[in-house]
Design a protein around this motif. Sequence first.
Motif, PDB file in Angstrom:
ATOM      1  N   THR B  15       0.835  -1.208   0.000  1.00  0.00           N
ATOM      2  CA  THR B  15       0.000   0.000   0.000  1.00  0.00           C
ATOM      3  C   THR B  15       0.864   1.250   0.000  1.00  0.00           C
ATOM      4  O   THR B  15       0.675   2.162  -0.807  1.00  0.00           O
ATOM      5  N   VAL B  16       1.840   1.278   0.919  1.00  0.00           N
ATOM      6  CA  VAL B  16       2.683   2.472   1.045  1.00  0.00           C
ATOM      7  C   VAL B  16       4.055   2.291   0.396  1.00  0.00           C
ATOM      8  O   VAL B  16       4.893   3.189   0.433  1.00  0.00           O
ATOM      9  N   LYS B  17       4.273   1.110  -0.179  1.00  0.00           N
ATOM     10  CA  LYS B  17       5.523   0.796  -0.888  1.00  0.00           C
ATOM     11  C   LYS B  17       6.752   0.971   0.021  1.00  0.00           C
ATOM     12  O   LYS B  17       7.699   1.682  -0.302  1.00  0.00           O
ATOM     13  N   GLU B  18       6.672   0.309   1.154  1.00  0.00           N
ATOM     14  CA  GLU B  18       7.782   0.370   2.104  1.00  0.00           C
ATOM     15  C   GLU B  18       8.324  -1.024   2.377  1.00  0.00           C
ATOM     16  O   GLU B  18       7.576  -2.007   2.348  1.00  0.00           O
ATOM     17  N   PHE B  19       9.622  -1.063   2.673  1.00  0.00           N
ATOM     18  CA  PHE B  19      10.278  -2.324   3.005  1.00  0.00           C
ATOM     19  C   PHE B  19      10.767  -2.276   4.446  1.00  0.00           C
ATOM     20  O   PHE B  19      11.195  -1.229   4.921  1.00  0.00           O
ATOM     21  N   ARG B  20      10.713  -3.413   5.095  1.00  0.00           N
ATOM     22  CA  ARG B  20      11.225  -3.486   6.459  1.00  0.00           C
ATOM     23  C   ARG B  20      11.816  -4.874   6.691  1.00  0.00           C
ATOM     24  O   ARG B  20      11.164  -5.883   6.420  1.00  0.00           O
ATOM     25  N   GLU B  21      13.054  -4.890   7.156  1.00  0.00           N
ATOM     26  CA  GLU B  21      13.670  -6.164   7.513  1.00  0.00           C
ATOM     27  C   GLU B  21      13.353  -6.477   8.969  1.00  0.00           C
ATOM     28  O   GLU B  21      13.343  -5.575   9.800  1.00  0.00           O
ATOM     29  N   GLU B  22      13.096  -7.744   9.241  1.00  0.00           N
ATOM     30  CA  GLU B  22      12.832  -8.147  10.628  1.00  0.00           C
ATOM     31  C   GLU B  22      13.740  -9.323  10.980  1.00  0.00           C
ATOM     32  O   GLU B  22      13.729 -10.349  10.281  1.00  0.00           O
ATOM     33  N   ALA B  23      14.525  -9.146  12.028  1.00  0.00           N
ATOM     34  CA  ALA B  23      15.367 -10.246  12.505  1.00  0.00           C
ATOM     35  C   ALA B  23      14.499 -11.240  13.260  1.00  0.00           C
ATOM     36  O   ALA B  23      13.634 -10.844  14.047  1.00  0.00           O
ATOM     37  N   ILE B  24      14.695 -12.506  12.976  1.00  0.00           N
ATOM     38  CA  ILE B  24      13.923 -13.549  13.662  1.00  0.00           C
ATOM     39  C   ILE B  24      14.822 -14.191  14.714  1.00  0.00           C
ATOM     40  O   ILE B  24      15.922 -14.655  14.396  1.00  0.00           O
ATOM     41  N   PRO B  25      14.377 -14.223  15.962  1.00  0.00           N
ATOM     42  CA  PRO B  25      15.227 -14.800  17.021  1.00  0.00           C
ATOM     43  C   PRO B  25      15.502 -16.291  16.779  1.00  0.00           C
ATOM     44  O   PRO B  25      14.650 -17.006  16.239  1.00  0.00           O
ATOM     45  N   ASP B  26      16.679 -16.736  17.206  1.00  0.00           N
ATOM     46  CA  ASP B  26      17.051 -18.143  17.053  1.00  0.00           C
ATOM     47  C   ASP B  26      16.005 -19.085  17.643  1.00  0.00           C
ATOM     48  O   ASP B  26      15.735 -20.160  17.099  1.00  0.00           O
ATOM     49  N   GLU B  27      15.438 -18.674  18.780  1.00  0.00           N
ATOM     50  CA  GLU B  27      14.494 -19.593  19.451  1.00  0.00           C
ATOM     51  C   GLU B  27      13.243 -19.847  18.607  1.00  0.00           C
ATOM     52  O   GLU B  27      12.601 -20.890  18.748  1.00  0.00           O
ATOM     53  N   ILE B  28      12.911 -18.912  17.737  1.00  0.00           N
ATOM     54  CA  ILE B  28      11.754 -19.144  16.855  1.00  0.00           C
ATOM     55  C   ILE B  28      12.068 -20.261  15.853  1.00  0.00           C
ATOM     56  O   ILE B  28      11.234 -21.135  15.594  1.00  0.00           O
ATOM     57  N   TYR B  29      13.276 -20.251  15.303  1.00  0.00           N
ATOM     58  CA  TYR B  29      13.655 -21.330  14.384  1.00  0.00           C
ATOM     59  C   TYR B  29      13.690 -22.670  15.123  1.00  0.00           C
ATOM     60  O   TYR B  29      13.324 -23.705  14.569  1.00  0.00           O
ATOM     61  N   GLU B  30      14.135 -22.633  16.368  1.00  0.00           N
ATOM     62  CA  GLU B  30      14.174 -23.887  17.142  1.00  0.00           C
ATOM     63  C   GLU B  30      12.770 -24.390  17.462  1.00  0.00           C
ATOM     64  O   GLU B  30      12.549 -25.572  17.641  1.00  0.00           O
ATOM     65  N   LYS B  31      11.846 -23.464  17.505  1.00  0.00           N
ATOM     66  CA  LYS B  31      10.467 -23.829  17.843  1.00  0.00           C
ATOM     67  C   LYS B  31       9.637 -24.194  16.605  1.00  0.00           C
ATOM     68  O   LYS B  31       8.790 -25.086  16.654  1.00  0.00           O
ATOM     69  N   TYR B  32       9.880 -23.491  15.497  1.00  0.00           N
ATOM     70  CA  TYR B  32       9.020 -23.677  14.309  1.00  0.00           C
ATOM     71  C   TYR B  32       9.791 -23.956  13.024  1.00  0.00           C
ATOM     72  O   TYR B  32       9.197 -24.005  11.957  1.00  0.00           O
ATOM     73  N   LEU B  33      11.101 -24.082  13.103  1.00  0.00           N
ATOM     74  CA  LEU B  33      11.944 -24.224  11.912  1.00  0.00           C
ATOM     75  C   LEU B  33      11.762 -22.990  11.020  1.00  0.00           C
ATOM     76  O   LEU B  33      11.396 -21.920  11.505  1.00  0.00           O
TER      77      LEU B  33
END
Lengths: 142, 641
Positions: B15-33
């Motif tokens: 809608t507003v043509k914006e980009f945002r990077e979000e770091a994903i914590p390690d524990e999320i990968y350990e919990k959900y791959l």
Amino acid sequence: MSYRITETCNGCGACVKLCPVGAITGEKKNIHLIDSLLCIECGACGRICPTAAVKDSFGIVCERIKRSAWEKPQFDLKTCMPCGICIETCPVNCLAPAEPVSGRELHSHPFLKEDKRCIGCGFCASECPVRAVRMSRSFLAE
Amino acid sequence: MNRGYMGKILWVDLTVKEFREEAIPDEIYEKYLSGTGLAAWLLSERLPAGADPLGPENILAFVSGLLTGTDSLFTGRWMVAGKSPLTGGWGDANCGGNLSPAIKRCGFDGIFFTGVSEKPVYLLINHGRPELRDAGHLWGKDTAETEEYLIAEAGGHARVAAIGPAGENLSLISGICNDRGRIAARSGLGAVMGSKRLKALVLNGKKRIPVYQRAEVQRLSRQCNKWVQLQPPFISGPMAAYVGTLMRVLPTQMAMEGMVYKILLKKWGTVSMNQMSVEIGDAPVMNWKGSNVDWGIGKSLSVNPDAFKAREKVKYHCYSCPLGCGGVCATKGPYGDVHKPEYESVLALGGLCMNGDLESIFTMNEMLNRAGMDTISAGGTVAFAMECYEQGILTREDLDGLDLTWGNAAAMITLVGKMIRREGVGDLLADGSVQAARKIGKGAEAYTMHAGGQELPMHDGRNDPGFNVHYSVEATPGRHTIGAQLYYEMFQLWKRVRGLPRPPLVYHKDRKYVADEEKAVMAAACSKFMNVANGAGLCMFGLFLGAARIPTFEWLNAATGWRKAPEEYMAIGARIQTLKQNFNIKHGIDPRSFRAVDRVVGRPPQNRGANKGRAMDIEKMRSDYWHQCGWNPKTGHPQGE
């Protein structure tokens, strides 16, 4: 981790032209800069630099090698699966699937399609799980 | 730390043509791959209840797998996820080709779109730098044309995923294509992309993918590859059908060894099963009311595996696949060289509609791939229309003059074209059979073969009730790529996961229909395992090698540096399954409403053919499955987490 350019850089721009990911910037005749977030450590800048101004990720000064003597990939088609990992990993897209050999199962194995683009990084060889790619200078003798 | 994943995602607000990077914590990968697990977590957290699937709130996620790019094998699958406009709940689709590593090489484990663009756009990521570009000139072009144009514009080497006219027209059975005809087809997510006016993704990245122990991953890959390359000579294509006949007439069957299927896949691809499946009773015929008696070996001979192999010019391998079940085939039609149709497409456009015209199947398959429309749902919808025509519910006038009798290939091609363009009766059918039946009325619902609103794939649950269980219980209903009794046998999980039952080597076929606890344990194990696979980016065909030959858990440990036991990975799979089920409940879905329709579960049973007399207590099977997942066995609602 990233490569780094030192003060001995003369700003010739050879590395800028070669960098496959556009990580190097700088004005002509000024010291250039490598963006550490973009650098993929292919080493091409170090091999091409005429003033030995590039240090690798371990801080070791890279040695200039004449481009015609850079190693290039050779493929062992009997070992090759083929899975396409080498083609995809090549930072300059110089590999491509070849036409299948008639009389065999019609799998398409990789070959060095654009050898002049090859920067000798060796990613194709290091990522091949079955060791079907070998970096070599043997083509010089051919 | 090198853990196989990139550790961040990209948000794109259209809608507003914006980009945002979000770091994903390690524990999320350990919990959900990564992959669909990561997408399920993010969508569960960020997507408000009641969001319109075709509105700006919906999130469309393109995710890669945790193992993609780590030098593991069979890990080139990418996944798209979002709220499905077809089922109203969790939607995902899975595809091969070369897009998956491209997502990671751009530096992200996933690209998540929100909002709606005012005008058509496409996303270009060039070595980590994202930009949205005008796609007005591409709107209306098919997926192959779009891809070729965008690759050329990017300098010749980018990876592209795009929608075609079906997605643009918001067809609820549309998907997203890459590699000139691979398609993430199910759940109607092409329409979500169309609703956002996002024509394509163009990915040009070369980032290195960090791996904890690359040498160990490669060692495991070499071991796995030995099994893949073991390829004894095999029987001819037409002869394979008689193996199916033999399997049908015997009262007992053997637990399926996945290596046998691997050999078939490596030789022919999925089309190896075309005739054999009809003979066994695995392939539905004539909108699920027919059988092998109606579409026997003689009628289906035209689609025997060798008929496809004869046209194959080169084998097609997805990224990191040593098997190469795909192929590029020569056709006489207007499209020239095309992807070899898959088993699902051949049967949906073939036996399901009683069509034995091979050239027409090639043509319709390519039309649908280029349009970005799901061949399974499209075939199921055409078969539905054919039965409505037979029953007098749809007249020739309703069908714009088409004589939609069973097997009329020319009429089918015309109808598929109309569905793609939403022209005439095509507009009625472009959203699938369930939506069409609602508009038609007159009892047309009785002829929709679906679960939860999605047309069923070409595996008959009256032959393997495990399919019917998964059609009816999954958060994405009506899917054949999650579980079945057959799949459980081939996965051979009991060789790696403690406590799982080993099926008997030989058993009476009647045993398959007994709703007992063991079947529920097997079905739940399939769901959990496929959640792990879809988090890792693994291809199901690789998993058919068996858990002792494809080192799924060992690869994950070597790539991430984790030291998890197989049981812990299965617990991650269970967590993802619960997350998706809760997603559906949050969005107002009653899990009981996903049960496959009566005809499919043998109510009434068929009176002839391979599945004669077969019926099952699907409600008990479903309840047992829910119980095994730790959910309320009466309602399917997860308790606790």
